[in-house]
Design a protein around this motif. Sequence first.
Motif, mmCIF file in Angstrom:
data_model
loop_
_atom_site.group_PDB
_atom_site.id
_atom_site.type_symbol
_atom_site.label_atom_id
_atom_site.label_comp_id
_atom_site.label_asym_id
_atom_site.label_seq_id
_atom_site.Cartn_x
_atom_site.Cartn_y
_atom_site.Cartn_z
ATOM 1 N N GLY A 1 0.782 -1.231 0.000
ATOM 2 C CA GLY A 1 0.000 0.000 0.000
ATOM 3 C C GLY A 1 0.812 1.278 0.000
ATOM 4 O O GLY A 1 0.278 2.369 -0.108
ATOM 5 N N SER A 2 2.114 1.191 0.100
ATOM 6 C CA SER A 2 2.879 2.437 0.137
ATOM 7 C C SER A 2 3.006 2.996 -1.281
ATOM 8 O O SER A 2 2.786 2.290 -2.261
ATOM 9 N N LEU A 3 3.379 4.257 -1.364
ATOM 10 C CA LEU A 3 3.443 4.824 -2.710
ATOM 11 C C LEU A 3 4.614 4.304 -3.515
ATOM 12 O O LEU A 3 4.606 4.336 -4.748
ATOM 13 N N HIS A 4 5.595 3.744 -2.826
ATOM 14 C CA HIS A 4 6.682 3.122 -3.586
ATOM 15 C C HIS A 4 6.195 1.835 -4.226
ATOM 16 O O HIS A 4 6.591 1.486 -5.331
ATOM 17 N N GLU B 1 -7.434 -4.552 6.855
ATOM 18 C CA GLU B 1 -6.732 -3.611 5.994
ATOM 19 C C GLU B 1 -6.532 -4.141 4.592
ATOM 20 O O GLU B 1 -5.835 -3.553 3.798
ATOM 21 N N GLY B 2 -7.111 -5.280 4.340
ATOM 22 C CA GLY B 2 -6.815 -5.916 3.053
ATOM 23 C C GLY B 2 -7.563 -5.326 1.878
ATOM 24 O O GLY B 2 -8.121 -6.036 1.073
ATOM 25 N N GLU B 3 -7.624 -4.038 1.823
ATOM 26 C CA GLU B 3 -8.302 -3.411 0.692
ATOM 27 C C GLU B 3 -7.252 -2.764 -0.177
ATOM 28 O O GLU B 3 -6.224 -2.330 0.293
ATOM 29 N N PHE B 4 -7.593 -2.661 -1.440
ATOM 30 C CA PHE B 4 -6.729 -1.902 -2.316
ATOM 31 C C PHE B 4 -7.204 -0.469 -2.350
ATOM 32 O O PHE B 4 -8.364 -0.185 -2.183
ATOM 33 N N SER B 5 -6.287 0.431 -2.589
ATOM 34 C CA SER B 5 -6.654 1.841 -2.557
ATOM 35 C C SER B 5 -7.548 2.167 -3.742
ATOM 36 O O SER B 5 -7.630 1.427 -4.714
ATOM 37 N N PHE B 6 -8.207 3.327 -3.614
ATOM 38 C CA PHE B 6 -9.110 3.806 -4.657
ATOM 39 C C PHE B 6 -8.384 3.939 -5.989
ATOM 40 O O PHE B 6 -8.882 3.532 -7.035
ATOM 41 N N THR C 1 -1.170 -8.255 4.267
ATOM 42 C CA THR C 1 -1.406 -7.414 5.441
ATOM 43 C C THR C 1 -1.248 -8.260 6.675
ATOM 44 O O THR C 1 -1.328 -9.479 6.637
ATOM 45 N N GLN C 2 -1.092 -7.566 7.769
ATOM 46 C CA GLN C 2 -1.048 -8.269 9.035
ATOM 47 C C GLN C 2 -2.424 -8.356 9.668
ATOM 48 O O GLN C 2 -2.683 -9.203 10.500
ATOM 49 N N LYS C 3 -3.260 -7.420 9.288
ATOM 50 C CA LYS C 3 -4.612 -7.439 9.850
ATOM 51 C C LYS C 3 -5.602 -7.592 8.703
ATOM 52 O O LYS C 3 -5.502 -6.892 7.703
ATOM 53 N N PRO C 4 -6.569 -8.478 8.860
ATOM 54 C CA PRO C 4 -7.508 -8.746 7.767
ATOM 55 C C PRO C 4 -8.253 -7.494 7.303
ATOM 56 O O PRO C 4 -8.496 -7.327 6.123
ATOM 57 N N THR D 1 10.345 0.630 -1.910
ATOM 58 C CA THR D 1 11.212 0.750 -0.743
ATOM 59 C C THR D 1 10.353 1.005 0.477
ATOM 60 O O THR D 1 10.192 2.131 0.930
ATOM 61 N N SER D 2 9.730 -0.032 0.987
ATOM 62 C CA SER D 2 8.929 0.139 2.199
ATOM 63 C C SER D 2 9.450 -0.784 3.276
ATOM 64 O O SER D 2 10.065 -1.802 3.004
ATOM 65 N N SER D 3 9.150 -0.426 4.486
ATOM 66 C CA SER D 3 9.651 -1.216 5.600
ATOM 67 C C SER D 3 9.072 -2.614 5.591
ATOM 68 O O SER D 3 9.675 -3.530 6.120
ATOM 69 N N ALA D 4 7.919 -2.779 4.945
ATOM 70 C CA ALA D 4 7.303 -4.107 4.914
ATOM 71 C C ALA D 4 8.251 -5.122 4.293
ATOM 72 O O ALA D 4 8.272 -6.283 4.684
#
Lengths: 717, 160
Positions: free
Chosen positions: A579-582, A613-618, A608-611, A663-666
């Motif tokens: 989900g990050s912009l990178h 949040e499993g959405e994709f952005s608009f 995701t770690q939490k169910p 480049t995200s911490s994930a």
Amino acid sequence: MHAVVSVLVEILLVIGLSRLVGLGFRWINQPLVIGEIVAGIMLGPSLFGWVAPDLWVVLFPAETVPFLNVLSQIGLIFFMFLIGLELDPKYLKGNLNTAILTSNVSILVPFTLASILSLILYPLISNASVSFTAFALFLGSAMSITAFPVLARIITENNLQSTRLGTLALTCAAVDDVTAWCLLAVAIAVTRTNSMMGALPTILESIVYITLMLTLGRWGGRKLAQFYRRKGRLTQLLLAIIYMTVVASALITEFIGIHLIFGAFLVGAALPKEPGLVRELAQKTEDFVLIFLLPIFFAYSGLRTEIGLLNRPELWLLSLAVLAVAIAGKYVGTYFAARTSGIEKREAAALGWLMNTRGLTELIVLNIGLSLGVISPVLFTMLVIMALVTTFMTSPLLEWTYPKKLIRLNVVEPEEAAQLEPTYRILVPVANPRTQKKLLQVAAELAGLEKQPAAIYPLSLVELEEDYLFESTPVEAERSIRQRRTRIEELIQTLEPPEIRSSMYPVVRVTNDVARETAAIAQMERADLILLGWHRSVMSSNRLGGRVGQILTTIPVDVAVFVDRPQNRLESLLVPYSGSLHDDLALELALRLLMNGETRRLSVLRVTQKPQEGEFSFEFRKLMEQLDPNLRDRIDIQLVVAADPLQAAIDASKTADLTLAGTSSAWGIERQTLGRYTDELAMRCHSSLLITRRYSRMTSHLSSVLTTSAQPSTPNP
Amino acid sequence: MSHFSLKSLTFYGVAIGSVTLLFNAITAYGNTNLKAQPAIDGNYSLEGKILPGCLKSQAVKLIVLQSGVYLNGAIVPTEQATKTPSPRREKPTLMGRFHNGELSLSGTLPNLPACASVPERELKIEGRVVKDILQGQIQLNSPATPFQSQRQKPSIEQSH
């Protein structure tokens, strides 16, 4: 024994401080040599002696000064030899009329102004043991000098050497230099005999000697060159002969009555410019001379520079007058001469500022003057300040009057015109042309050259590590550039399929700051993306370290780093999405690849770690809607809930050919405090990896491919 | 080659010629009308007995550093004064001018330990230098005391 110890301690100080201050000046984009000159002044009474006089006297006792003098003279002799060696007649080709006119005027004007200034200075700061003629002549030559070596470096660093401005400046400076040295020779002769008439025999003898050197000397030089060619390399015997000739010639000119340096310069100038010989000779001589001996000269000069002597406002006013005359003489003279020759305003202004550089050559002249007693310590200090200020001003003023953007328009080499305006541009820094074929292939795939007009710019930067060496001279720099260009062209010729080769536009430049230059070029070429290889280094195993890290951190363009694995397929793509912009950028690039390869498949792994949040952005969903249905068929979207997203991504990469991640911490790739990036995913990923870092939300990497996929079912964007 | 054309040659000829003429004119004027000050820099010994104030009973030297009309100087104990002008271990603390034989210097005396305790250490020297002999008056918080001293030229610097 005690004196030797003191001298050696001084040498340690001198070299250490020179390097340090030199680097500092490099950092602010000034020539290294100015830093070294300033270091020398700092070690003298102007700073060190003023701040800590007792310590200073212990470290620089009076009895060591003669030794420093001897060492600096030897350094100067060999330095002038190197200068003569560098004076290639090649510089005198082209623009000869303009050059001769401009350089003549750029000597006559400052000389005249300086003579008039002498009328004011002589009664105030000279003493009766010096005749007015000697004083005026000396001041005249000091003001007319242009530092050819410093100028040549400034030109190379600004990549001007193949432009009209650059070649003109070099020719003018070369002619100027030689003329000014002749003036100086006359000034020295007149000073020593204290009259024009008395100097005549000296002048005649010098002319005889110069003619001898340029005839017999050249003949001898040609024999040496033959010997060199036969041997194939510069043997020690040959080197010994050359060095002995330098010293002998220096002694001869000293006996004639002009200075040691002229003899050494003549030998360098008279040697035939056989490229291999000159290069080897320069490389063998310059390290010791530039690193060891020349800083000693600067320190010796610094010991005689006493800024503390300028303790009155009148003296500062006089310094300003000297500076004004120096600048006015050179700049105005050069500007008007250039304009009269038909050169346009901007170039003429730039030429004027370039010719104003006085730097190191001026210092040599001033030290001779001080030793001969023609100028007093106060005037010496004033002129040293003038030399430093005029050289310091050159780089910034050059940038102001002739910014780098304009240089591209004036390049003498032909530019390939693109058939169509490219819709997508990728800049690919190619550090080592031999090993980065894959990078260019990936770039080609990303650009989709078969489907739309795009442009790829393989970039090779010739890095000038050390300022002031032979390799930084314009001739050598051009040679390096040509070499790199050839290698890149060869590399391009090996790319498949052949159609993509015509969309590659190599860029080869000289620079001393890779990250800065890369950013500048990216902006000039309006690159949409920079594609780099990963950082390989002996010192760290971080794939995102070094230059790569620098570029990731500083460049205002979207960046992708390619970490390759030994396989060549690019069929199955994986984008782990957090989900990050990178990650958005990774997705966009993956979509490009998908569109440009009919059989490719993309797997998007939403981790995701939490169910909830499993959405994709608009934006993501909107993007998906815009895609062609057959494209959407090749995309497989999965939602995975996992405690360790990184591990999930790594597991998924086992079945992919290429993973694209932001480049995200994930993914264990994040920017730490000092700008270093961690590279967890890079180390453990099973497939080849493309790490993406987005700079701006504005750049769309898909607009060029979306508009060309004409599908009636696609809603209007 | 066109830079050897008559027009260019005449231009260069005229340019160089006029500059040379101008230079000759300037030097002719300068040599006759402009006079620089004679060299007076060097060390001047001062006898302690006649000196005022805290300078009494000290063997000191007056070091004069000259740049034409402008003078800098210092008073140092004799043992300290070196023959070579640089690197100098004594900071010039006196400032003054020298014109047409008239010399004036003034300043402070931080170099002398004996004078450290004296509150005002304003020193004034005024005099004339004729043929390497300095004759003048020295004043240190007291009426001026006349003195005379012979110049010791600085040792010839290494030429180059």
